[in-house]
Design an enzyme around this catalytic site. Structure first.
Site, PDB file in Angstrom:
ATOM      1  N   ARG A  96      17.822 -10.105 -26.324  1.00 23.30           N
ATOM      2  CA  ARG A  96      18.225  -9.369 -25.122  1.00 23.30           C
ATOM      3  C   ARG A  96      19.649  -8.819 -25.239  1.00 23.30           C
ATOM      4  O   ARG A  96      19.940  -7.718 -24.763  1.00 23.30           O
ATOM      5  CB  ARG A  96      18.111 -10.248 -23.873  1.00 23.30           C
ATOM      6  CG  ARG A  96      16.702 -10.575 -23.506  1.00 23.30           C
ATOM      7  CD  ARG A  96      15.977  -9.328 -23.000  1.00 23.30           C
ATOM      8  NE  ARG A  96      14.618  -9.667 -22.657  1.00 23.30           N
ATOM      9  CZ  ARG A  96      13.542  -9.002 -23.053  1.00 23.30           C
ATOM     10  NH1 ARG A  96      13.666  -7.936 -23.792  1.00 23.30           N
ATOM     11  NH2 ARG A  96      12.340  -9.370 -22.703  1.00 23.30           N
ATOM     12  N   GLU A  99      19.257  -5.889 -27.417  1.00 24.76           N
ATOM     13  CA  GLU A  99      18.597  -4.845 -26.643  1.00 24.76           C
ATOM     14  C   GLU A  99      19.592  -4.162 -25.697  1.00 24.76           C
ATOM     15  O   GLU A  99      19.599  -2.926 -25.574  1.00 24.76           O
ATOM     16  CB  GLU A  99      17.442  -5.451 -25.854  1.00 24.76           C
ATOM     17  CG  GLU A  99      16.669  -4.452 -25.033  1.00 24.76           C
ATOM     18  CD  GLU A  99      15.562  -5.117 -24.241  1.00 24.76           C
ATOM     19  OE1 GLU A  99      14.426  -4.605 -24.319  1.00 24.76           O
ATOM     20  OE2 GLU A  99      15.822  -6.133 -23.559  1.00 24.76           O
ATOM     21  N   SER A 122      37.253  -2.284 -32.754  1.00 22.99           N
ATOM     22  CA  SER A 122      37.331  -3.259 -33.840  1.00 22.99           C
ATOM     23  C   SER A 122      36.542  -4.514 -33.501  1.00 22.99           C
ATOM     24  O   SER A 122      36.559  -4.981 -32.364  1.00 22.99           O
ATOM     25  CB  SER A 122      38.786  -3.647 -34.089  1.00 22.99           C
ATOM     26  OG  SER A 122      38.872  -4.703 -35.025  1.00 22.99           O
TER      27      SER A 122
END
Length: 167
Positions: A96, A99, A122
């Site tokens: 998740r 995602e 960074s």
């Protein structure tokens, strides 16, 4: 405890020993973070051998986790082999997170470019924390903060390449 070396078996053994010390302490990553002045994610990174323990932090970490042995501390002070198991993506929480970054990534990149210019965040000069807050509906919410230094892309002028001899 054998030095980490390049082997994942040695790293796994070290991580298991460090996680056992954390478990025996009864403390959360956030509690250890509060005692050491580190972020909770950085504490987890140290215990998973994904970050290097700096000398100035040793006294605070030893105070927070007194069961750490000299050997463990010495190993944590070595530069780690930063890695990840590609199978971790199958873990629902990690899936998740991935995602969410993939779904929002293009928009985040656009905003970085609008606000800063052509560049990136960074992941080395970087801070990360996970916090728990109550939403307006009273339900628990997860707040993941990525705080990274802005790094602009450079125009690649040949005259600025120090590896090329001056003519």
């Amino acid at each position: 405890m054998e030095p980490q070396g390049e082997g994942s078996a040695a790293k796994g053994s070290t991580v298991r020993a460090l996680m056992a010390v954390k478990h025996q302490s009864g403390k959360t990553h956030s509690q250890i973070a509060a005692e050491t002045g580190l972020t909770n994610v950085y504490v987890a990174q140290l215990l998973r051998r994904q970050a290097q323990l700096k000398p100035a932090t040793v006294p605070a970490l030893r105070a927070a986790l007194p069961q750490l042995t000299d050997e463990m501390v010495a190993e944590m002070m070595r530069p780690p082999l930063r890695s990840y198991d590609p199978n971790l993506i199958q873990e629902p929480a990690i899936y998740r997170l991935n995602e969410a970054v993939m779904h929002f990534g293009e928009s985040i990149k656009e905003i970085i470019n609008e606000e800063f210019g052509d560049g990136i965040m960074s992941a080395i000069d970087f801070f990360c924390s996970v916090d728990k807050v109550k939403g307006v509906d009273g339900k628990d919410r997860v707040v993941v903060t990525f705080d990274g230094k802005y790094l602009p892309y450079s125009e690649q002028l040949s005259e600025h390449m120090v590896s090329r001899p001056r003519q």
